[in-house]
Structure formats: structure tokens, C-alpha cells
Design a protein around this motif. Structure first.
Motif, mmCIF file in Angstrom:
data_model
loop_
_atom_site.group_PDB
_atom_site.id
_atom_site.type_symbol
_atom_site.label_atom_id
_atom_site.label_comp_id
_atom_site.label_asym_id
_atom_site.label_seq_id
_atom_site.Cartn_x
_atom_site.Cartn_y
_atom_site.Cartn_z
ATOM 1 N N VAL A 1 54.961 130.356 -10.191
ATOM 2 C CA VAL A 1 53.818 131.162 -9.747
ATOM 3 C C VAL A 1 52.522 130.710 -10.416
ATOM 4 N N GLY A 2 52.584 130.377 -11.691
ATOM 5 C CA GLY A 2 51.373 130.103 -12.454
ATOM 6 C C GLY A 2 50.817 128.706 -12.298
ATOM 7 N N PHE A 3 51.664 127.710 -11.977
ATOM 8 C CA PHE A 3 51.211 126.329 -11.854
ATOM 9 C C PHE A 3 50.747 126.106 -10.420
ATOM 10 N N HIS A 4 49.448 125.975 -10.214
ATOM 11 C CA HIS A 4 48.868 126.025 -8.872
ATOM 12 C C HIS A 4 49.448 125.004 -7.893
ATOM 13 N N PRO A 5 49.616 123.725 -8.275
ATOM 14 C CA PRO A 5 50.178 122.778 -7.303
ATOM 15 C C PRO A 5 51.564 123.192 -6.790
ATOM 16 N N VAL A 6 52.343 123.822 -7.655
ATOM 17 C CA VAL A 6 53.669 124.307 -7.226
ATOM 18 C C VAL A 6 53.524 125.592 -6.424
ATOM 19 N N TRP A 7 52.634 126.480 -6.871
ATOM 20 C CA TRP A 7 52.415 127.751 -6.189
ATOM 21 C C TRP A 7 52.000 127.553 -4.735
ATOM 22 N N ARG A 8 51.277 126.492 -4.448
ATOM 23 C CA ARG A 8 50.866 126.211 -3.066
ATOM 24 C C ARG A 8 52.066 126.030 -2.151
ATOM 25 N N ARG A 9 53.211 125.646 -2.719
ATOM 26 C CA ARG A 9 54.433 125.489 -1.924
ATOM 27 C C ARG A 9 55.297 126.752 -1.979
ATOM 28 N N THR A 10 55.502 127.257 -3.175
ATOM 29 C CA THR A 10 56.406 128.402 -3.324
ATOM 30 C C THR A 10 55.812 129.689 -2.753
ATOM 31 N N ARG A 11 54.507 129.744 -2.589
ATOM 32 C CA ARG A 11 53.862 130.945 -2.062
ATOM 33 C C ARG A 11 54.341 131.267 -0.653
ATOM 34 N N GLY B 1 54.947 139.928 17.411
ATOM 35 C CA GLY B 1 55.191 138.586 16.914
ATOM 36 C C GLY B 1 54.693 138.382 15.503
ATOM 37 N N ILE B 2 55.236 137.346 14.863
ATOM 38 C CA ILE B 2 54.867 136.984 13.490
ATOM 39 C C ILE B 2 54.562 135.494 13.472
ATOM 40 N N ARG B 3 53.504 135.117 12.794
ATOM 41 C CA ARG B 3 53.160 133.716 12.628
ATOM 42 C C ARG B 3 53.027 133.406 11.135
ATOM 43 N N LEU B 4 53.628 132.289 10.715
ATOM 44 C CA LEU B 4 53.518 131.807 9.340
ATOM 45 C C LEU B 4 52.822 130.458 9.392
ATOM 46 N N HIS B 5 51.787 130.277 8.575
ATOM 47 C CA HIS B 5 50.985 129.068 8.652
ATOM 48 C C HIS B 5 51.170 128.182 7.423
ATOM 49 N N SER B 6 50.869 126.909 7.587
ATOM 50 C CA SER B 6 51.089 125.932 6.517
ATOM 51 C C SER B 6 50.173 126.152 5.316
ATOM 52 N N ASP B 7 49.069 126.895 5.495
ATOM 53 C CA ASP B 7 48.175 127.182 4.371
ATOM 54 C C ASP B 7 48.618 128.420 3.589
ATOM 55 N N THR B 8 49.826 128.907 3.858
ATOM 56 C CA THR B 8 50.490 130.070 3.237
ATOM 57 C C THR B 8 49.950 131.405 3.744
ATOM 58 N N SER B 9 49.082 131.382 4.746
ATOM 59 C CA SER B 9 48.660 132.638 5.361
ATOM 60 C C SER B 9 49.672 133.033 6.431
ATOM 61 N N GLY B 10 49.524 134.239 6.947
ATOM 62 C CA GLY B 10 50.421 134.709 7.988
ATOM 63 C C GLY B 10 49.750 135.780 8.812
ATOM 64 N N LEU B 11 50.374 136.137 9.930
ATOM 65 C CA LEU B 11 49.826 137.156 10.814
ATOM 66 C C LEU B 11 50.969 137.880 11.506
ATOM 67 N N THR B 12 50.935 139.193 11.437
ATOM 68 C CA THR B 12 51.900 140.022 12.156
ATOM 69 C C THR B 12 51.141 140.873 13.159
ATOM 70 N N VAL B 13 51.554 140.794 14.417
ATOM 71 C CA VAL B 13 50.862 141.520 15.484
ATOM 72 C C VAL B 13 51.799 142.600 16.022
ATOM 73 N N SER B 14 51.273 143.825 16.084
ATOM 74 C CA SER B 14 52.034 144.937 16.639
ATOM 75 C C SER B 14 51.139 145.717 17.592
ATOM 76 N N ALA B 15 51.762 146.403 18.546
ATOM 77 C CA ALA B 15 51.019 147.175 19.532
ATOM 78 C C ALA B 15 51.230 148.659 19.281
ATOM 79 N N GLY B 16 50.194 149.428 19.546
ATOM 80 C CA GLY B 16 50.247 150.863 19.333
ATOM 81 C C GLY B 16 48.847 151.381 19.091
ATOM 82 N N ARG B 17 48.750 152.585 18.608
ATOM 83 C CA ARG B 17 47.441 153.153 18.315
ATOM 84 C C ARG B 17 46.715 152.298 17.272
#
Length: 249
Positions: free
Chosen positions: A44-54, A78-94
Motif C-alpha cells: 500500500v505504501g510503496f507508490h509504484p506497487v500501489w499503482r498495481r495493487t490498488r 453495470g460495473i466498469r473497472l479501468h486501468s488507471d484504478t478508477s471504476g464506475l458502477t451504474v444503477s437505475a432508480g430514484r
């Protein structure tokens, strides 16, 4: 005759699988607990590794959004996971209301809460069972993945957990499980600090905290503080569960 042999073999494999699944394993040596904690901290603490393990934390983060969306009556799209370690979850409703707030709230604390639950399970000695639950949950999440990188991330993670659960000895499973739980507990905290830093730079106007702030009319920083409080509390509680027998009485 052949069908009988196949049935007997299959029954034997399943019997062995469920026997191993519910076996109770002894607590590992203290060097394993300390060593996996230090290794998790490095991941978690070593940034070059964290970029992968995140990516693992992102999987749990988006899984948290998805699970709470379903529990609150929303329709998961649907759910999307991106290579930059971001993600997006889309749901419908109010677009407003408690269900939407809880769905947004679930992401950042998810890894820490799962880590704390994993720490509790480890205290019962059912390490293989914990790995088995992961093997069930990941394919359920895979059904909702909507991009190739997300599929690769889920399948790779599943394959790693399966290899450890099925092909390794109990002591290796134990070390892996402790490392995974320590990683979730520690790794759940860092993204909150990253969120705060990105918000200060104006780079995340649509973050979970900002969206909850607009829905509740409570300043987003209060929600960042809520995320941090939950993740730190889980780290303290989970860490105590994992290492309590190392502490002086």
C-alpha cells in the motif's frame, strides 16, 4: 460401469472439497502475522506497487456500490473497472433519497469493512471457507462487468484465489489470507487521503463525497471525514483481531 466410476470420482472430489472448505485451521505463527502486516503495508505504501495493487481495492469499492444498490432496491446496470484504478458502477432508480445516498456511501468504506469481516473470520480458523466465499462472489460481480479490462481484472483475481485455495497447503493459504485481510484493512485507508488530495486540487467534482453532499446538503468534507473514520476504525478493530494474541495481557 464407466458412469459409476465417474459419479464416484465426482462425489469424492466434492466430498474432499467441502471437507477442506469447512476445516478449522490453527492460528499461524506470530512471524506470519507480523510479516504479512509489513508486506501489506509495503504493497500500500510503496507508490509504484500501489499503482498495481490498488486494482484490488477498486474491485471491492465498486462491489460495495453494487451490493448496496441491489439491497436498497435499485437496478444494477453495470460495473466498469479501468486501468488507471478508477471504476464506475451504474444503477437505475430514484436519483435522490436514502437508497442513492447509501449506494454512494458504500464505496470507500467497502474494502475496510470487508477486511474487518475477514479478520473476524480468520479468528474462527475457517481460512479456506473465506477463500471459497471470494470464489463465489467474484463470478457474481463478473456478470455485471461491462468492459474488457474489468473482465481481465476479475478473472485474474479469481484465478489467483482459486490457485491458492485448491493447490496450496494450509500454511500457504493462511499466509495468503492474512496478507489479503491486512491489505484490505490498510489499503482501505489510503484512497480516502487520495480523494481528499484530489478534491483540494479540484480534480474530482463528481466524487462520491461531492455527490452525497449535493444530495444531503451536508458539506462533502464531512463525508470524507466519515469515510476516514470508518476505514480507520476498521483498521484498528481488524488489526486488533488479527494480532490480539501478540499483545501483552
Amino acid at each position: 460401469m464407466i458412469e459409476g466410476r465417474v459419479y464416484g470420482t465426482l462425489r469424492g472430489v466434492l466430498s474432499d472439497f467441502f471437507s477442506r472448505l469447512f476445516d478449522v485451521q490453527a492460528e499461524p505463527p506470530e512471524w506470519v502475522i507480523i510479516g504479512t502486516a509489513l508486506l501489506a503495508f509495503a504493497l500500500v505504501g510503496f507508490h509504484p506497487v500501489w499503482r498495481r495493487t490498488r486494482h484490488v481495492v477498486t474491485i471491492v469499492h465498486e462491489g460495495g456500490h453494487a451490493a448496496v444498490a441491489l439491497l436498497s432496491g435499485r437496478r444494477l446496470q453495470g460495473i466498469r473497472l479501468h486501468s488507471d484504478t478508477s471504476g464506475l458502477t451504474v444503477s437505475a432508480g430514484r436519483p435522490t433519497g436514502l437508497g442513492m445516498v447509501l449506494t454512494l456511501l458504500a464505496g470507500y468504506p467497502a474494502a475496510s469493512l470487508v477486511g474487518a469481516l475477514g479478520a473476524f473470520v480468520l479468528t474462527t480458523g475457517r481460512i479456506t471457507l473465506m477463500l471459497g466465499v471470494v470464489l463465489v462472489l467474484l463470478p457474481l460481480m463478473l456478470i455485471m462487468i461491462r468492459n474488457l479490462f474489468g473482465v481481465v481484472s476479475i478473472v485474474t483475481t479469481w484465478a489467483l484465489v482459486f490457485a491458492v485455495a485448491w493447490f496450496t497447503e494450509p500454511d500457504v493459504q493462511s499466509a495468503f489470507a492474512y496478507l489479503a485481510v491486512w491489505f484490505l484493512l490498510i489499503g482501505g485507508v489510503r484512497p480516502v487521503f487520495e480523494l481528499n488530495r484530489q478534491r483540494r486540487r479540484g480534480r474530482m467534482p463528481y466524487s462520491d463525497a461531492d455527490q452525497i453532499g449535493r444530495l444531503t446538503r451536508v458539506h462533502p468534507m464531512a463525508w470524507v471525514g466519515t469515510f476516514l473514520s470508518i476505514t480507520v476504525l476498521c483498521l484498528v478493530a481488524g488489526g486488533w483481531l488479527l494480532a490480539r494474541w501478540l499483545l501483552p495481557e
